[in-house]
Design an enzyme around this catalytic site. Sequence first.
Site, PDB file in Angstrom:
ATOM      1  N   GLY A  14       0.650  -1.206   0.125  1.00 54.34           N
ATOM      2  CA  GLY A  14       0.157  -0.120  -0.077  1.00 54.34           C
ATOM      3  C   GLY A  14       0.808   1.382   0.042  1.00 54.34           C
ATOM      4  O   GLY A  14       0.283   2.185   0.390  1.00 54.34           O
ATOM      5  N   ASN A  16       1.505   3.187  -2.666  1.00 54.89           N
ATOM      6  CA  ASN A  16       0.877   4.064  -3.398  1.00 54.89           C
ATOM      7  C   ASN A  16      -0.185   4.682  -2.793  1.00 54.89           C
ATOM      8  O   ASN A  16      -0.512   5.884  -2.944  1.00 54.89           O
ATOM      9  CB  ASN A  16       0.535   3.564  -4.741  1.00 54.89           C
ATOM     10  CG  ASN A  16       1.765   3.204  -5.495  1.00 54.89           C
ATOM     11  OD1 ASN A  16       2.054   4.447  -6.366  1.00 54.89           O
ATOM     12  ND2 ASN A  16       2.507   2.178  -5.921  1.00 54.89           N
ATOM     13  N   MET A  94      -4.082  -7.035  -7.412  1.00 54.80           N
ATOM     14  CA  MET A  94      -3.361  -8.211  -8.162  1.00 54.80           C
ATOM     15  C   MET A  94      -4.265  -9.095  -8.774  1.00 54.80           C
ATOM     16  O   MET A  94      -3.682 -10.088  -9.328  1.00 54.80           O
ATOM     17  CB  MET A  94      -2.373  -9.154  -7.115  1.00 54.80           C
ATOM     18  CG  MET A  94      -1.207  -8.323  -6.558  1.00 54.80           C
ATOM     19  SD  MET A  94      -0.268  -7.172  -7.706  1.00 54.80           S
ATOM     20  CE  MET A  94       0.656  -8.635  -8.431  1.00 54.80           C
ATOM     21  N   ASN A 111      -5.321   2.250 -13.100  1.00 55.41           N
ATOM     22  CA  ASN A 111      -4.326   1.362 -12.390  1.00 55.41           C
ATOM     23  C   ASN A 111      -2.898   2.016 -12.663  1.00 55.41           C
ATOM     24  O   ASN A 111      -2.639   3.003 -13.562  1.00 55.41           O
ATOM     25  CB  ASN A 111      -4.164  -0.039 -13.217  1.00 55.41           C
ATOM     26  CG  ASN A 111      -3.124  -1.011 -12.720  1.00 55.41           C
ATOM     27  OD1 ASN A 111      -3.067  -1.037 -11.476  1.00 55.41           O
ATOM     28  ND2 ASN A 111      -2.585  -1.795 -13.578  1.00 55.41           N
ATOM     29  N   HIS A 113       1.161   0.942 -13.083  1.00 54.63           N
ATOM     30  CA  HIS A 113       1.853  -0.237 -13.405  1.00 54.63           C
ATOM     31  C   HIS A 113       3.316   0.055 -13.444  1.00 54.63           C
ATOM     32  O   HIS A 113       3.790   1.282 -13.897  1.00 54.63           O
ATOM     33  CB  HIS A 113       1.351  -0.815 -14.861  1.00 54.63           C
ATOM     34  CG  HIS A 113       2.252  -1.913 -15.428  1.00 54.63           C
ATOM     35  ND1 HIS A 113       1.864  -3.222 -14.745  1.00 54.63           N
ATOM     36  CD2 HIS A 113       3.240  -2.054 -16.018  1.00 54.63           C
ATOM     37  CE1 HIS A 113       2.859  -4.060 -15.368  1.00 54.63           C
ATOM     38  NE2 HIS A 113       3.424  -3.387 -16.101  1.00 54.63           N
TER      39      HIS A 113
HETATM   40  C1  GRF Z   1       3.162  -0.924  -7.478  1.00 59.50           C
HETATM   41  O1  GRF Z   1       4.781  -0.898  -8.118  1.00 59.50           O
HETATM   42  C2  GRF Z   1       2.289  -0.703  -8.742  1.00 59.50           C
HETATM   43  O2  GRF Z   1       2.780  -0.418  -9.809  1.00 59.50           O
HETATM   44  C3  GRF Z   1       1.993  -2.042  -8.895  1.00 59.50           C
HETATM   45  O3  GRF Z   1       1.917  -2.823  -7.653  1.00 59.50           O
HETATM   46  C4  GRF Z   1       2.759  -2.114  -6.974  1.00 59.50           C
HETATM   47  C5  GRF Z   1       1.997  -1.715  -5.566  1.00 59.50           C
HETATM   48  O4  GRF Z   1       2.857  -1.272  -4.701  1.00 59.50           O
HETATM   49  N1  GRF Z   1       0.799  -2.592  -9.848  1.00 59.50           N
HETATM   50  P1  GRF Z   1       2.244  -0.818  -3.280  1.00 59.50           P
HETATM   51  O5  GRF Z   1       1.324  -1.838  -2.504  1.00 59.50           O
HETATM   52  O6  GRF Z   1       1.494   0.567  -3.698  1.00 59.50           O
HETATM   53  O7  GRF Z   1       3.389  -0.394  -2.220  1.00 59.50           O
END
Ligand code: GRF
Length: 209
Positions: A14, A16, A94, A111, A113
């Site tokens: 989490g 992000n 995921m 999303n 990525h």
């Molecule tokens: C990120 O690197 C994003 O690009 C990918 O999953 C990861 C999630 O990381 N889709 P976090 O859980 O936000 O640390």
Amino acid sequence: MKPLRLGVLGSGKGSNFVALVEAIRQGEVPAEIVLVASDRKEAALLEHARELKLPVHVCRRGTFRTKLEPEIEKELAEALVSAGAELVVLAGYMRVLKEPLLGKFPGRILNIHPSLLPSFPGLRAWEQALQARVIQTGCTVHWVNETVDGGAIIRQAKVPVKAGDTAESLHARIQEAEHRLLPEVVRELATGKIPWAEDPRKDGGRWKD
Ligand code: GRF
């Protein structure tokens, strides 16, 4: 300006989500998080959300690994609708989205990525970049349709691959860029600087203009 109501979905740590929360708290993004949902009850993202006293939704455990059972995805979609989410942000979620969610939020799911799509879709994109010996990779925010990592690209940030990079060091550098890019895109959608996808599932996932 009325804050944009966000639902955030994630399966992992989490970071992000935390970056988005922080940008909202600093007044940089006119948005509010109305629901944080996960398919994994042990996701650290949920702990962060609970600490912040945000409403959470944990999906029932199903039998599939890469997608949710239609019934479970329907419950998730309904929870997002009842929370009043206007935009759904996949922040490390995921599973592949199917009709129950895509149908309820057409053109309203994005999303992040960890590569410059269309290069390196799928899992562990930073490792794919290292193996391909590219000198530059990055991250992409894109609209979500039924093709994994295949919806219309909204914005990208470039990240250099440095000599001696390991999977960990490169991933960490990409994540720093993600933590800037995701709040920036949400801000620009909230303020109307980036156009909303009418329905990115039409026209092969490209903008209709
Ligand atoms: C990120 O690197 C994003 O690009 C990918 O999953 C990861 C999630 O990381 N889709 P976090 O859980 O936000 O640390």
